[in-house]
Motif scaffolding. Structure first.
Motif, short mmCIF file in Angstrom:
data_model
loop_
_atom_site.label_atom_id
_atom_site.label_comp_id
_atom_site.label_asym_id
_atom_site.label_seq_id
_atom_site.Cartn_x
_atom_site.Cartn_y
_atom_site.Cartn_z
N GLY A 101 -10.36 9.98 5.99
CA GLY A 101 -11.41 9.14 5.84
C GLY A 101 -10.88 7.90 4.82
O GLY A 101 -11.46 6.88 4.72
N LEU A 102 -9.72 8.32 4.26
CA LEU A 102 -9.38 7.55 3.03
C LEU A 102 -8.93 6.12 3.50
O LEU A 102 -8.00 5.88 4.28
N THR A 103 -9.31 4.85 3.08
CA THR A 103 -8.92 3.56 3.37
C THR A 103 -8.22 2.90 2.26
O THR A 103 -8.95 2.95 1.03
N LEU A 104 -7.10 2.50 2.45
CA LEU A 104 -6.38 2.00 1.18
C LEU A 104 -6.24 0.23 1.25
O LEU A 104 -6.19 -0.37 2.11
N ASP A 105 -6.78 -0.02 0.02
CA ASP A 105 -6.67 -1.48 -0.05
C ASP A 105 -5.24 -2.02 -0.60
O ASP A 105 -4.66 -0.99 -1.20
N ASP A 142 6.37 -1.49 7.55
CA ASP A 142 5.44 -0.20 6.92
C ASP A 142 6.66 1.03 7.38
O ASP A 142 7.40 0.84 8.36
N LYS A 197 0.82 -1.10 -0.02
CA LYS A 197 0.08 -0.14 0.04
C LYS A 197 0.89 1.30 0.10
O LYS A 197 1.90 1.35 0.60
N ASP A 217 3.20 0.23 3.47
CA ASP A 217 2.99 -0.90 3.95
C ASP A 217 3.43 -2.02 3.16
O ASP A 217 2.83 -2.09 1.89
N ALA A 238 0.11 5.53 0.51
CA ALA A 238 -0.88 6.62 1.05
C ALA A 238 -0.23 7.89 -0.19
O ALA A 238 0.76 7.82 -0.61
N THR A 273 -2.74 13.99 2.44
CA THR A 273 -3.72 13.27 3.05
C THR A 273 -5.33 13.42 2.83
O THR A 273 -5.65 14.52 2.88
#
Length: 256
Positions: A51-55, A231, A42, A240, A44, A48
């Motif tokens: 609320g962003l969620t990384l798959d 990470d 992952k 990560d 980023a 920023t």
């Protein structure tokens, strides 16, 4: 190229090698390795996003790094009265293409990408004999495993880069079974630590089987498994990594 500060970490091993040259001999192995990557990562975005969620992005399916790649391989093992010193290294470079299944940095999902990966590894360990029965030897020790990873993921308009160097001090155990003409040796190293640009768990196994048709020359087959679950932050972007590098090697060696 290993940075100057990292070279200093190898100084104790270089000093011990002076003793090794007058001890139980030196084995030099050189040959060819074929390695392949698997796992996911992952990255980023540079800004920023609340609320962003990384798959995770799969390195084989989405980045196209699914080939088995050949690379030179080298190893030196030096014996001394109480144990041994080992050092090995290789480089791994490959390219591929794929389609992102999820956001990767500032690259959005469904973006076609081309990928370039360069990994350099150098490992050195100092082992002291806990058990040495001639045929069987068990030697715990300490060492350092340096991982230098550069990954470029490119679209037509943007390139995301993960450039990480992690000099990992490790606890090692070396085991050896020696029947004279046939010898098997296994090095296992592991550590959970915060080092360089990354923190996490690092695991490294290197195994060799040698056959000596003459006292001074041998051929070898081996296997290598490296696991990185780490990470950190590189160039201001959080990453990560959950990566596995594995493969086989073979070649010829000399006893000095």
């Amino acid at each position: 190229m290993i940075p100057q500060k990292l070279r200093l970490l190898f100084l104790p091993f270089a000093l011990m090698s002076l003793t090794a040259c007058n001890g139980l001999g030196i084995k030099v192995d050189g040959g060819y390795a074929q390695m392949e990557f698997s796992g996911d990562m992952k990255l980023a975005p540079s800004v920023t996003v609340p609320g962003l969620t990384l798959d995770p992005v799969d390195v084989q399916d989405n980045l196209g790094l699914d080939a088995k790649v050949g690379t030179p391989y080298g190893r030196v093992e030096m014996g001394f009265v109480l144990g041994s010193i080992t050092a090995s290294g290789f480089t791994h470079s490959q390219e591929g293409s794929g389609v992102l299944n999820a956001r990767f940095g500032d690259l959005t999902a469904s973006t076609p990408v081309t990928t370039s990966l360069d990994l350099r590894n150098a490992k050195a360990a100092l082992h002291f004999d806990l058990l040495n029965l001639g045929v069987v030897r068990v030697s715990p020790g300490i060492g350092i495993d340096v991982f230098d990873i550069n990954l470029d993921v490119k679209s037509t308009a943007l390139t995301e880069t993960v450039d990480v160097i992690a000099p990992v001090p490790m606890v090692f155990v070396q085991g050896e079974v020696d029947f004279g003409a046939v010898e098997a040796v296994v090095d296992v190293g592991a550590l959970k630590a915060d080092v360089g640009d990354a923190s996490g768990t690092f695991f490294d196994v290197e195994a060799l089987l040698r056959y000596s048709p003459t006292p001074k020359i041998h051929v070898f087959l081996g296997a290598r498994l490296i696991r990185i679950d780490a990470d950190g932050t590189a160039d201001g972007q959080a990453f990560d990594l959950n990566l596995t590098l594995k493969g086989f090697m073979g070649g010829i060696g000399f006893d000095i």
